[in-house]
Design an enzyme around this catalytic site. Structure first.
Site, PDB file in Angstrom:
ATOM      1  N   PRO A 120      -9.377 -52.420  36.402  1.00  0.00           N
ATOM      2  CA  PRO A 120      -9.307 -51.779  37.875  1.00  0.00           C
ATOM      3  C   PRO A 120      -9.960 -53.033  38.640  1.00  0.00           C
ATOM      4  O   PRO A 120      -9.626 -53.076  39.741  1.00  0.00           O
ATOM      5  CB  PRO A 120      -9.793 -50.744  37.927  1.00  0.00           C
ATOM      6  CG  PRO A 120      -9.615 -49.979  36.496  1.00  0.00           C
ATOM      7  CD  PRO A 120      -9.701 -51.155  35.638  1.00  0.00           C
ATOM      8  N   ASP A 121     -11.145 -53.863  38.294  1.00  0.00           N
ATOM      9  CA  ASP A 121     -11.496 -54.891  39.223  1.00  0.00           C
ATOM     10  C   ASP A 121     -10.393 -55.831  39.472  1.00  0.00           C
ATOM     11  O   ASP A 121     -10.763 -56.250  40.650  1.00  0.00           O
ATOM     12  CB  ASP A 121     -12.834 -55.344  38.164  1.00  0.00           C
ATOM     13  CG  ASP A 121     -14.061 -54.331  38.079  1.00  0.00           C
ATOM     14  OD1 ASP A 121     -13.851 -53.407  38.655  1.00  0.00           O
ATOM     15  OD2 ASP A 121     -14.967 -54.792  37.225  1.00  0.00           O
ATOM     16  N   TYR A 122      -9.758 -56.307  38.628  1.00  0.00           N
ATOM     17  CA  TYR A 122      -9.084 -57.371  38.822  1.00  0.00           C
ATOM     18  C   TYR A 122      -7.868 -56.494  39.818  1.00  0.00           C
ATOM     19  O   TYR A 122      -7.313 -57.363  40.829  1.00  0.00           O
ATOM     20  CB  TYR A 122      -8.165 -57.863  37.411  1.00  0.00           C
ATOM     21  CG  TYR A 122      -9.097 -58.747  36.956  1.00  0.00           C
ATOM     22  CD1 TYR A 122      -9.624 -59.973  37.177  1.00  0.00           C
ATOM     23  CD2 TYR A 122      -9.570 -58.278  35.667  1.00  0.00           C
ATOM     24  CE1 TYR A 122     -10.388 -60.697  36.568  1.00  0.00           C
ATOM     25  CE2 TYR A 122     -10.370 -58.719  35.015  1.00  0.00           C
ATOM     26  CZ  TYR A 122     -10.965 -60.133  35.476  1.00  0.00           C
ATOM     27  OH  TYR A 122     -11.957 -60.823  34.579  1.00  0.00           O
ATOM     28  N   SER A 179      -9.535 -56.448  43.487  1.00  0.00           N
ATOM     29  CA  SER A 179      -9.944 -57.908  44.050  1.00  0.00           C
ATOM     30  C   SER A 179      -8.611 -58.437  44.566  1.00  0.00           C
ATOM     31  O   SER A 179      -8.780 -59.026  45.488  1.00  0.00           O
ATOM     32  CB  SER A 179     -10.645 -58.556  42.905  1.00  0.00           C
ATOM     33  OG  SER A 179      -9.664 -58.781  41.884  1.00  0.00           O
TER      34      SER A 179
END
Length: 777
Positions: free
Chosen positions: A546-548, A551
């Site tokens: 989910p971070d990628y 972002s």
């Protein structure tokens, strides 16, 4: 099908997207799952990728239709293509000639391996790209072959990057009047993830699937009475909160305060935690842990997420009309934009539904729906020298960890002046011997500023007044607490674009939940679907995908907001709730659930739309090659290469349905054959006969990859502490105004003088006083 979601996103942003289909229709119209009504059926995969489009039919092998396509291209702002330039040239459509006639055209090429390099003509899909991009090898159960992601996470990520690239090209066109070629390779995008290249180049590090081993306890799945929860007590302070909550004397051993010691001795931690969590049900335990400040979330199915109280109170799931199948329900948009929200304005089209509308003289004479993304001009501006697209845009980056900083780095790569705001008062996130911080924060100017002080807040507001964008990912209450919320900041910059990335959003029952990648994977259903049906939860994927997703979405959303502001003068507030952004990537599963009641389950590497498909063993330790037959012809080519007439001539195997029924048998026979080949050798042989295939690349394979090397993918950067380090380069290539790595990450506060004296006009004495007072610190 590969690039259809790219133009879907452009349509969501307001563009008038004309889908050009061959006479038989887009093959994705035949992809499962389906919704049916009487004798008609509709592909939900097609719906997901093709709402907000108009459909026309052109046979691009015929001269007349080639001329019609050329005429359409000359009236368009962007062409999205998944085919190579040689294919277009064979149709008499040459990009250089077309650009000479219409120099404002942006041609967006989207493919598995890009337009150059030895693999440029390889056939591929998400399965192949994730294997060749290094994503699959590091995920999940170490007792089984590496597994592909659910709902094509690799293609989703690359599609958002492609739209970001197109928006960059359109933004640069505002000043130059010129379009350009934008190239997105799915492998390029995936090779940027998880620091595989930089860590191998520096330390020869090769991450493996860790399976059920907990390498950073507590960071994994723990059993409950009714399932599992993911607990992530990774950061300083979280261990203490967890120990206080569990209140077990063995966990209070002072030796366990040391994270390295816990990592070396998980057997001292995990059994105690497992015994403790097993006393509770998932949601009561999750709420109690979160109330105590410990990141945790329940292991969730698609049905769990569809009924989730938080998402439903936020109104995340939306309905739209899809004639003649009535109203469909799906996951909501990737982000929430105050002034230019994403909308489903029209259903997925029927084949050729808009032929007359697009091509009749009457339709051409009427005003068309203008995209919200660009500003048309009758004549191109005179061009002297073209610079980086975002040159002149300033971004104030208050974000931490990965999701926020990665997104602002994408902007910095294309010329934005990104001022990275940090403070030594709250711990230095930099590790001198770790290049990951430098990879996430390259091309930025680092300053130190403590905005918990009154003077610090005033300095921050002065920076906001000369900035275009502010990005933050604090918990929802932080910015309001310090009177730095959007409404307050608009008082000093009325047309400000502000982006917040709260894990669970700024409102709803779970708004105060602490978020980390692992719990978000569990909460959204992504973790359950990524892997094999019989793999235990604690052997599932533990990465922070989910971070990628967030972002990349952030960079695209900011680029779209800049276009909106240029057209209207209007700034806006954008909320990217990471939980919603992640659920949106699983949209096909939610369409299927709401339409048919089907609760998606993990399938390992199998896909009814590509049969056979799998990750097959090869000669060597942990050596694998993925094979994905998306057509009957590809299956016949595979059977011929195997020299197995019984497979080639079996009438039951002529169709995907027949092969699906015998997938176990096919996997056994293909595995017995593939084990005699080295993975690179097998990939080459399969690609030579037109079968999508790719070796399962490790970090070392990525670092050595001849294709990436031929594309000049990696870039050498000098770090202040580490010296020369090799990093992955751009995720998307603009051929005329490419992104650049202009500077490595600076030391903490390195740009203080340039920003506080150069931009704000503070004197050296004033800067020294503020440093002494702990404001510039």
């Amino acid at each position: 099908p590969l690039g259809a979601f790219v133009s879907r996103i452009l349509g969501d942003l307001g563009a008038d997207v004309i889908k050009v289909e061959p006479p038989g229709g887009d093959p994705s119209r035949d992809l499962s799952p389906f919704v049916t009504q009487d004798s008609e059926r509709l592909s939900l995969s097609f719906v997901r990728a093709n709402v907000n489009k108009r459909s026309i039919v052109l046979d691009l092998e015929q001269r007349e239709d080639q001329e019609q396509f050329r005429a359409l291209a000359e009236q368009s702002d962007v062409v999205v293509s998944t085919e190579g330039m040689a294919t277009w040239a064979a149709r008499g459509i040459d990009l250089e000639r077309l650009s000479a006639i219409y120099p404002r055209l942006v041609w967006l090429s989207f493919s598995t391996f890009g337009l150059s390099g030895p693999y440029r003509d390889y056939v591929g899909n998400n399965m192949v790209a994730e294997a060749m991009g290094g994503l699959s090898y590091i995920q999940g159960d170490d007792a089984k072959p590496p597994a592909v992601s659910p709902c094509e996470q690799g293609v989703h990520l690359a599609s958002v990057q492609a739209v970001f690239g197109a928006l960059m090209a359109l933004w640069e066109r505002r000043s130059s009047g010129q379009g350009q070629l934008v190239e997105t390779s799915v492998q390029d995008v995936l090779a940027n993830l998880y620091f595989l290249i930089v860590n191998y180049g520096l330390w020869s590090d090769i991450p493996y699937r860790i399976g059920a081993r907990n390498f950073m306890p507590p960071n994994g799945y723990y059993p409950c009475k009714d399932g599992h929860v993911f607990i992530a007590a990774l950061m300083p302070g979280l261990w203490e909160k967890l120990v206080d909550f569990v209140d077990d004397p063995w966990l209070k051993d002072p030796a366990l305060q040391d994270a390295d010691y816990r990592n070396e001795h998980p057997e001292l931690v995990d059994p105690i935690l497992r015994a403790f969590t097993a006393q509770y049900e998932r949601w009561p335990l999750t709420r109690a842990l979160q109330k105590h400040g410990v990141p945790a979330a329940p292991w969730s199915t698609v049905a769990d997420v569809a009924a989730n109280e938080h998402l439903n109170e936020r109104g995340f799931f939306i309905d739209f009309e899809q004639p003649p199948f009535g109203r469909l329900r799906t996951s909501g948009p990737m982000f929430r934009a105050g002034a230019s929200p994403l909308h489903i304005r029209r259903p997925a089209p029927q084949l050729g539904e808009h032929q007359q509308e697009v091509f009749t003289a009457e339709a051409r004479s009427q005003p068309q729906l203008q995209p919200q993304l660009q500003q048309k001009s009758s004549a191109p501006a005179a061009v002297t020298q073209r610079g980086l697209p975002l040159s002149g845009i300033r971004v104030l980056d208050l974000s931490r960890a990965w999701a926020g900083p990665y997104g602002t780095r994408y902007l910095a790569d294309f010329g934005a002046d990104v001022i990275k705001v940090e403070s030594a008062k709250f711990g230095n996130p930099r590790e001198p011997d770790n290049p990951s911080y430098g990879e996430v924060n390259r091309n930025k100017r680092p300053i130190t500023l403590n905005f918990q002080t009154a003077e610090g807040r005033e300095l921050l507001k002065r920076l906001v007044a000369i900035s275009d964008v502010v990005v933050e990912n604090f918990s929802p209450r932080v910015m309001a607490k310090y009177e730095l919320d959007y409404d307050r900041l608009c008082e000093v910059r009325p047309d400000l674009i502000m982006v917040s990335l709260p894990g669970y959003g700024s409102f709803g029952p779970h708004r105060n939940f602490v978020s980390f990648g692992g719990p978000l994977m569990a909460y959204t259903g992504m973790a359950l679907l990524w892997g094999y049906p019989d793999s235990p939860p604690d052997a599932r994927v533990k990465v922070a995908q989910p971070d990628y997703i967030s972002s990349t979405t952030q960079a695209m959303a900011i680029a779209a907001a800049l276009h909106h502001r240029a057209r209207t003068g209007q700034g806006q507030y954008i909320e990217i709730a990471q939980v919603e952004t992640a659920v949106a990537t699983l949209e096909v599963a939610y369409l299927d659930y709401f339409a048919n009641g089907a609760v998606a389950e993990p399938r390992g590497n199998r896909d009814p739309n590509a049969v056979p498909q799998g990750c097959y063993p090869c000669l060597g330790h942990e050596a694998w090659c993925v094979i994905s037959c998306t057509t009957d012809a590809q299956w016949q080519a595979l059977a011929a290469l195997m020299e197995d007439e019984s497979l080639a001539n079996d009438p039951d195997l002529k169709t995907a349905e027949g092969r699906w029924a015998r997938h176990d048998e096919l996997d056994e026979r293909i595995s017995a054959w593939s084990i005699e080949w080295r993975p690179y050798q097998l990939m080459r042989e399969l690609q030579a006969v037109g079968v999508p295939a790719g070796m399962m690349q490790t970090a070392e394979d990525l670092w050595r990859d001849p294709h990436l090397r031929a594309r000049n993918y990696t870039v050498m950067m000098e770090h202040p502490e580490l010296g020369m380090v090799e990093h992955p380069g751009m995720t998307v290539k603009l051929h005329e105004t490419p992104g650049q790595i202009q500077r490595p990450v600076g030391r903490l506060g390195e740009a203080n003088d340039a920003v506080f004296r150069g931009l704000l006009g503070l004197s050296p004495d004033e800067i020294a006083r503020l440093a002494e007072a702990g404001v510039i610190a």
